[in-house]
Design a protein around this motif. Structure first.
Motif, PDB file in Angstrom:
ATOM      1  N   ALA A 175      -3.029   3.821  -3.174  1.00 29.24           N
ATOM      2  CA  ALA A 175      -2.956   2.842  -4.253  1.00 29.24           C
ATOM      3  C   ALA A 175      -2.398   1.554  -3.675  1.00 29.24           C
ATOM      4  N   SER A 176      -2.599   0.442  -4.372  1.00 32.73           N
ATOM      5  CA  SER A 176      -2.125  -0.849  -3.861  1.00 32.73           C
ATOM      6  C   SER A 176      -1.663  -1.740  -5.004  1.00 32.73           C
TER       7      SER A 176
ATOM      8  N   ARG B 236       1.239  -3.072 -12.791  1.00 28.75           N
ATOM      9  CA  ARG B 236       0.832  -1.709 -12.460  1.00 28.75           C
ATOM     10  C   ARG B 236       0.073  -1.687 -11.136  1.00 28.75           C
ATOM     11  N   TRP B 237       0.329  -0.663 -10.382  1.00 27.75           N
ATOM     12  CA  TRP B 237      -0.437  -0.446  -9.154  1.00 27.75           C
ATOM     13  C   TRP B 237      -1.846   0.018  -9.518  1.00 27.75           C
ATOM     14  N   SER B 238      -2.756  -0.117  -8.566  1.00 29.87           N
ATOM     15  CA  SER B 238      -4.111   0.369  -8.797  1.00 29.87           C
ATOM     16  C   SER B 238      -4.079   1.884  -8.985  1.00 29.87           C
ATOM     17  N   PRO B 239      -5.054   2.450  -9.687  1.00 27.08           N
ATOM     18  CA  PRO B 239      -5.093   3.916  -9.841  1.00 27.08           C
ATOM     19  C   PRO B 239      -5.238   4.600  -8.483  1.00 27.08           C
TER      20      PRO B 239
ATOM     21  N   TYR C 230       0.841  -1.195   0.000  1.00 22.69           N
ATOM     22  CA  TYR C 230       0.000   0.000   0.000  1.00 22.69           C
ATOM     23  C   TYR C 230       0.874   1.242   0.000  1.00 22.69           C
ATOM     24  N   CYS C 231       0.436   2.255  -0.733  1.00 24.77           N
ATOM     25  CA  CYS C 231       1.122   3.545  -0.814  1.00 24.77           C
ATOM     26  C   CYS C 231       0.094   4.642  -0.562  1.00 24.77           C
ATOM     27  N   VAL C 232       0.394   5.567   0.350  1.00 24.52           N
ATOM     28  CA  VAL C 232      -0.477   6.717   0.591  1.00 24.52           C
ATOM     29  C   VAL C 232       0.341   7.997   0.454  1.00 24.52           C
ATOM     30  N   HIS C 233      -0.307   9.064   0.008  1.00 23.71           N
ATOM     31  CA  HIS C 233       0.383  10.336  -0.199  1.00 23.71           C
ATOM     32  C   HIS C 233      -0.638  11.442  -0.370  1.00 23.71           C
TER      33      HIS C 233
END
Length: 361
Positions: free
Chosen positions: A63-64, A112-115, A45-48
């Motif tokens: 995104a994940s 690819r990561w999720s949008p 998981y990535c948050v920003h």
């Protein structure tokens, strides 16, 4: 056409014995500041903060990606890429090349990561993310009430991932939250007031965040921040919680006084904090490094004054290595590091994921 600009997020992967992969952009993933990473049950998981001006409150995006989901496409490409028979005709060889191209494109799509999607909350500063015993917690700061820290958790709604609403208050005000899972508990460090004091919070079994205390219930003394400023970073290595910050020092030069930002390091062993110590003079940055424990070393990546990303490591025996720049990467913000597992079932290997925002020009 993919949108890649100075606010785009970039990623690279490091493996022992192989070094860093070529940095690749997260197409259409834009961020006003740094990022945070965490993994839960094999999903990354990535948050920003969303794209825009760095100093303003903005929606937090997420995104994940699940590495295992791409493995069938890896195997399909490996199968079709086997050398053709010496008796293959030109037409058969051409057809094979077409299949290789199709399989390559399918693998690229699978990786690819999720949008980017909205979490439903906003933050003035980069958010923090932590895997708290299988629960993904996102900590963010709101402007009103002033600098209040809040949290949301990732759950599900109607069979799809969804962040909790409304956000829960930690009942603390602070800036630059940093989180880590240590000794089975979620830990958070933030700055109180105008970087006046480090506050160390722990999430208790009752679900409430409170300042860390010793065996007698007395609030633990945190390291004296002295001349350090801005955010902190946390990482766990060999059963120790590591904290890094940037120290703002003034040095005398033939031309007069000159400011520099040296990195500063303290550790928590579960009972008490050490005093902070400066890293060697080669490690200079306005922001602390991203931290991750990988292959027997504590790894750190930080943005240099020249906006390069420098990778260094630490061990008890050797201390901090001189480090070297990550080729092709640049940033003026907080990067993020995460250890993840990749590869076919039964043959998985660990690697180190780096995600960073592009440099401001």
């Amino acid at each position: 056409m993919a949108n890649v600009n100075r606010q785009s997020l970039w990623r690279a992967v490091y493996a022992s014995g192989e070094g860093w992969s070529k940095p690749e952009p997260f197409a259409d993933h834009l961020s006003a500041r740094g990022v945070a990473l965490a993994a839960v049950d094999g999903t990354l998981y990535c948050v920003h903060k969303g794209g825009g001006a760095p100093g303003f409150e903005a929606p937090v995006m997420w995104a994940s990606f699940t590495p295992a989901s791409a493995q069938p496409f890896v195997e399909a490409l490996e199968a079709i890429s086997r050398p053709p028979s010496e008796k293959a005709s030109e037409a058969e060889a051409a057809e094979r090349e077409k299949k290789v191209q199709v399989a390559s494109e399918a693998l690229a799509a699978a990786r690819r990561w999720s949008p980017d999607a909205a979490t439903g909350v906003s933050s003035t500063l980069p958010p923090a993310l932590v895997n708290d015993g299988g629960t993904l917690r996102l900590i963010h700061q709101v402007r009103d009430p002033r600098n209040e820290l809040r949290e949301v958790v990732l759950g599900s709604k109607d069979g799809a991932p969804a962040w909790s609403t409304p956000p829960g208050s930690l009942k603390y005000r602070g800036s630059w939250p940093a989180t880590a899972a240590f000794d089975g508990t979620a830990h958070l460090v933030c700055c109180e007031g105008a970087d006046e004091r480090l506050v160390h919070l722990v999430r208790g079994a009752d679900g409430k965040w409170a300042e860390a205390v010793d065996a007698n219930g007395i609030v633990l003394k945190t390291p004296d921040v002295e001349e350090t400023v801005g955010p902190s970073s946390l990482g766990v290595h060999d059963g120790i919680l590591h904290l890094l910050r940037s120290a703002w020092l003034t040095k005398e030069t033939p031309e007069g006084q000159e400011d520099e930002h040296r990195l500063w390091h303290a550790v928590f062993d579960g009972t008490a904090w050490s005093e902070g110590t400066l890293l060697p003079a080669t490690h200079v940055s306005k922001y602390p490094p991203a931290l991750a424990s990988y292959d027997g070393r504590l790894h750190a990546v930080y943005a240099t004054p020249g906006k390069a990303l420098r990778h260094t490591t630490w061990t008890v025996k050797d201390g901090w290595a001189a480090g070297q720049d990550v080729a092709g990467s640049e940033s003026a913000e907080l990067p993020a590091l995460l250890v993840f597992r990749d590869g076919p079932a039964g043959k998985e290997h660990e690697a180190l994921l780096l995600v960073n925002r592009g440099a401001r020009h």
